[in-house]
Design a protein around this motif. Structure first.
Motif, PDB file in Angstrom:
ATOM      1  N   ASP A 128      -4.801   4.076   6.811  1.00 27.67           N
ATOM      2  CA  ASP A 128      -4.765   4.663   5.459  1.00 27.67           C
ATOM      3  C   ASP A 128      -3.840   5.875   5.396  1.00 27.67           C
ATOM      4  O   ASP A 128      -4.169   6.891   4.783  1.00 27.67           O
ATOM      5  CB  ASP A 128      -6.189   5.032   5.005  1.00 27.67           C
ATOM      6  CG  ASP A 128      -7.123   3.830   5.027  1.00 27.67           C
ATOM      7  OD1 ASP A 128      -6.742   2.779   4.482  1.00 27.67           O
ATOM      8  OD2 ASP A 128      -8.217   3.938   5.615  1.00 27.67           O
ATOM      9  N   VAL A 129      -2.684   5.765   6.028  1.00 20.29           N
ATOM     10  CA  VAL A 129      -1.734   6.878   6.044  1.00 20.29           C
ATOM     11  C   VAL A 129      -1.060   6.972   4.679  1.00 20.29           C
ATOM     12  O   VAL A 129      -0.620   5.978   4.110  1.00 20.29           O
ATOM     13  CB  VAL A 129      -0.680   6.700   7.156  1.00 20.29           C
ATOM     14  CG1 VAL A 129       0.356   7.813   7.105  1.00 20.29           C
ATOM     15  CG2 VAL A 129      -1.367   6.669   8.521  1.00 20.29           C
ATOM     16  N   THR A 130      -1.013   8.185   4.170  1.00 17.68           N
ATOM     17  CA  THR A 130      -0.340   8.485   2.906  1.00 17.68           C
ATOM     18  C   THR A 130       0.746   9.518   3.174  1.00 17.68           C
ATOM     19  O   THR A 130       0.788  10.123   4.254  1.00 17.68           O
ATOM     20  CB  THR A 130      -1.329   9.055   1.881  1.00 17.68           C
ATOM     21  OG1 THR A 130      -1.845  10.293   2.407  1.00 17.68           O
ATOM     22  CG2 THR A 130      -2.472   8.081   1.593  1.00 17.68           C
ATOM     23  N   VAL A 131       1.570   9.757   2.184  1.00 12.99           N
ATOM     24  CA  VAL A 131       2.611  10.778   2.292  1.00 12.99           C
ATOM     25  C   VAL A 131       1.996  12.130   2.646  1.00 12.99           C
ATOM     26  O   VAL A 131       2.511  12.873   3.475  1.00 12.99           O
ATOM     27  CB  VAL A 131       3.424  10.848   0.977  1.00 12.99           C
ATOM     28  CG1 VAL A 131       4.339  12.058   0.959  1.00 12.99           C
ATOM     29  CG2 VAL A 131       4.219   9.560   0.776  1.00 12.99           C
ATOM     30  N   ALA A 147       0.813  -1.224   0.000  1.00 12.09           N
ATOM     31  CA  ALA A 147       0.000   0.000   0.000  1.00 12.09           C
ATOM     32  C   ALA A 147       0.848   1.278   0.000  1.00 12.09           C
ATOM     33  O   ALA A 147       0.297   2.371  -0.062  1.00 12.09           O
ATOM     34  CB  ALA A 147      -0.938  -0.004   1.204  1.00 12.09           C
ATOM     35  N   GLY A 148       2.182   1.149   0.096  1.00 16.76           N
ATOM     36  CA  GLY A 148       3.024   2.329   0.002  1.00 16.76           C
ATOM     37  C   GLY A 148       3.780   2.715   1.254  1.00 16.76           C
ATOM     38  O   GLY A 148       4.171   3.875   1.411  1.00 16.76           O
ATOM     39  N   ALA A 149       4.042   1.757   2.133  1.00 15.43           N
ATOM     40  CA  ALA A 149       4.753   2.061   3.377  1.00 15.43           C
ATOM     41  C   ALA A 149       6.126   2.681   3.122  1.00 15.43           C
ATOM     42  O   ALA A 149       6.550   3.564   3.866  1.00 15.43           O
ATOM     43  CB  ALA A 149       4.888   0.805   4.240  1.00 15.43           C
ATOM     44  N   ASP A 150       6.810   2.240   2.076  1.00 13.19           N
ATOM     45  CA  ASP A 150       8.146   2.791   1.800  1.00 13.19           C
ATOM     46  C   ASP A 150       8.103   4.303   1.613  1.00 13.19           C
ATOM     47  O   ASP A 150       8.961   5.025   2.121  1.00 13.19           O
ATOM     48  CB  ASP A 150       8.765   2.135   0.560  1.00 13.19           C
ATOM     49  CG  ASP A 150       9.236   0.716   0.815  1.00 13.19           C
ATOM     50  OD1 ASP A 150       9.343   0.324   1.998  1.00 13.19           O
ATOM     51  OD2 ASP A 150       9.498  -0.004  -0.162  1.00 13.19           O
TER      52      ASP A 150
END
Length: 148
Positions: free
Chosen positions: A134-137, A82-85
């Motif tokens: 649902d944390v995003t940048v 989901a984009g953790a990096d």
């Protein structure tokens, strides 16, 4: 602030009390002080090496001083996909530290977390054990602003 000896003494007669004592110490100090590990070894009648081994085995526990706010990013497969990096990089940029470090002012510690069991909300970040889903940048500055 409570005394580490008093905290350890509360759990001295419980089976597995060393782990409960460590959790209580961490709740009070945000880490387990070295002198508390020595005291736990004495009280629970184990070697200092064994007491230290327990204190360092669990990723939730720390024997190093940590910040007032402990930020942990889940690194499980669903969060990774989901984009953790990218979220990790955003926290590192905003905080000016890398994973495993504490800000110079002692306010924030940034760590990885194993799966926190809330994969439906990937990417999951916890701040002092409170989950954010649902944390995003784009959400990173807002989460940090809540702590500042």
């Amino acid at each position: 602030m409570a005394n580490y000896k008093d905290i350890i003494a509360k759990f001295s007669d419980k089976p597995g009390g060393i782990i409960e004592a460590y959790h209580a110490l961490q709740k009070e100090f945000n880490y387990i002080p070295p002198e508390a590990v020595e005291e736990a070894a004495r009280v629970f009648k184990v070697s200092e090496a064994q007491a230290y081994g327990v204190a360092t085995f669990y990723s939730y526990l720390s024997v190093k001083p940590r910040g007032k706010y402990i930020i942990r990013v889940c690194e499980s497969a669903p969060c990774h996909i989901a984009g953790a990096d990218e979220v990790i990089k955003a926290f590192e940029r905003e905080l000016g530290i890398k994973v495993g470090e504490t800000t110079p002012d002692g306010k924030f510690t940034f760590e990885f977390a194993e799966c926190v069991g809330q994969c439906e909300g990937s990417v999951v970040v916890t701040i002092n054990s409170r989950p954010y889903h649902d944390v995003t940048v784009a959400k990173v500055p807002t989460l940090l602003a809540e702590c500042r």
